[in-house]
Write a protein that holds these residues in place. Sequence first.
Motif, PDB file in Angstrom:
ATOM      1  N   THR A  31      -3.500  -0.536   6.596  1.00  0.00           N
ATOM      2  CA  THR A  31      -2.684   0.391   5.808  1.00  0.00           C
ATOM      3  C   THR A  31      -1.598  -0.333   5.025  1.00  0.00           C
ATOM      4  N   LYS A  32      -1.278  -1.557   5.411  1.00  0.00           N
ATOM      5  CA  LYS A  32      -0.333  -2.374   4.654  1.00  0.00           C
ATOM      6  C   LYS A  32      -1.051  -3.201   3.593  1.00  0.00           C
ATOM      7  N   ALA A  33      -2.325  -3.482   3.827  1.00  0.00           N
ATOM      8  CA  ALA A  33      -3.072  -4.367   2.937  1.00  0.00           C
ATOM      9  C   ALA A  33      -3.724  -3.633   1.776  1.00  0.00           C
ATOM     10  N   ARG A  34      -3.713  -2.316   1.778  1.00  0.00           N
ATOM     11  CA  ARG A  34      -4.358  -1.554   0.711  1.00  0.00           C
ATOM     12  C   ARG A  34      -3.323  -0.735  -0.043  1.00  0.00           C
ATOM     13  N   HIS A  35      -3.436  -0.768  -1.372  1.00  0.00           N
ATOM     14  CA  HIS A  35      -2.537   0.026  -2.200  1.00  0.00           C
ATOM     15  C   HIS A  35      -2.749   1.516  -1.901  1.00  0.00           C
ATOM     16  N   GLY A  36      -1.672   2.197  -1.613  1.00  0.00           N
ATOM     17  CA  GLY A  36      -1.765   3.603  -1.244  1.00  0.00           C
ATOM     18  C   GLY A  36      -1.614   3.831   0.243  1.00  0.00           C
ATOM     19  N   GLY A  37      -1.802   2.781   1.044  1.00  0.00           N
ATOM     20  CA  GLY A  37      -1.581   2.875   2.478  1.00  0.00           C
ATOM     21  C   GLY A  37      -2.399   3.959   3.149  1.00  0.00           C
ATOM     22  N   PRO A  38      -1.773   4.763   3.992  1.00  0.00           N
ATOM     23  CA  PRO A  38      -2.496   5.832   4.698  1.00  0.00           C
ATOM     24  C   PRO A  38      -3.175   6.830   3.763  1.00  0.00           C
TER      25      PRO A  38
END
Length: 277
Positions: free
Chosen positions: A155-162
């Motif tokens: 969730t920190k590594a992807r843009h948009g998170g959760p």
Amino acid sequence: QAATRSAAALRAKVGSRRGAYVAAATGATAAALGAVALAEENMHPPHYPWSHNGWFSSFDHASIRRGYQVYKQVCSACHSMERIAYRNLVGVSHTEDEAKAEAAEKTIKDGPNDEGEMFEREGKLFDYFPSPYENEGQARMANNGALPPDLSLITKARHGGPDYIFALLIGFRDAPPGVEVPDGQYWNPYFPGGKIGMAQPLYGEEVEYEDGTPNNLSQLAKDVTTFLAWAAEPEHDDRKLMGFKWVLVMSLTAAIAGYYKRFRWAPIKNRRIDYHV
């Protein structure tokens, strides 16, 4: 005159060929740019009202427990969480005895022993979640060349998170007309490029919740996303609690300092002293 007409015809022929080459190059460039634009085009996930997004809001710990159950029964077949240990569950989603029981279900390769050999034992609280594969090559072999990412910090590594994770889990669709999806890939408009190597993991009713919560697709996706958000930031609740305490203490300190400055120090500072000789 004949020579002039011949030279003109030759120039016209060369010009027509040059125009054809330019048109072909322009068409190829436009096609390439169109393919790049299509590959980069994807839907942005909507913003969801997560219960832990507020300044003084904590994670839904019941949802974390259910999300762990979804990860354990569905996601752990392909994805690792190498940064989370079973001890991290204690006091968050499980009691100490429950976490020990969860760890004991796993067989951990350990060693070497006194004889220099590796051995297997049951899991302990200090063990990290085991990976479903021995190495990267085995993981790619089992997933058509794609490497399932570790979910510890996803969730920190992807843009948009959760928001992105939740939208991705519920966003699998049939490909739109004109879009070809190769064998072994699937269409998801929230994934960059739309073509993803992961099959739809959740359909609803894969997991029977212990607390009787409805196990539809949205609920399963919401719970496992909450679990992954906690895993990426297990200090979240403690950090917010500490921040609240600091804000409270500093506010009281500022009020006391302002009172002292206004009513205690100001009269002394503004006092006039006259000396009569």
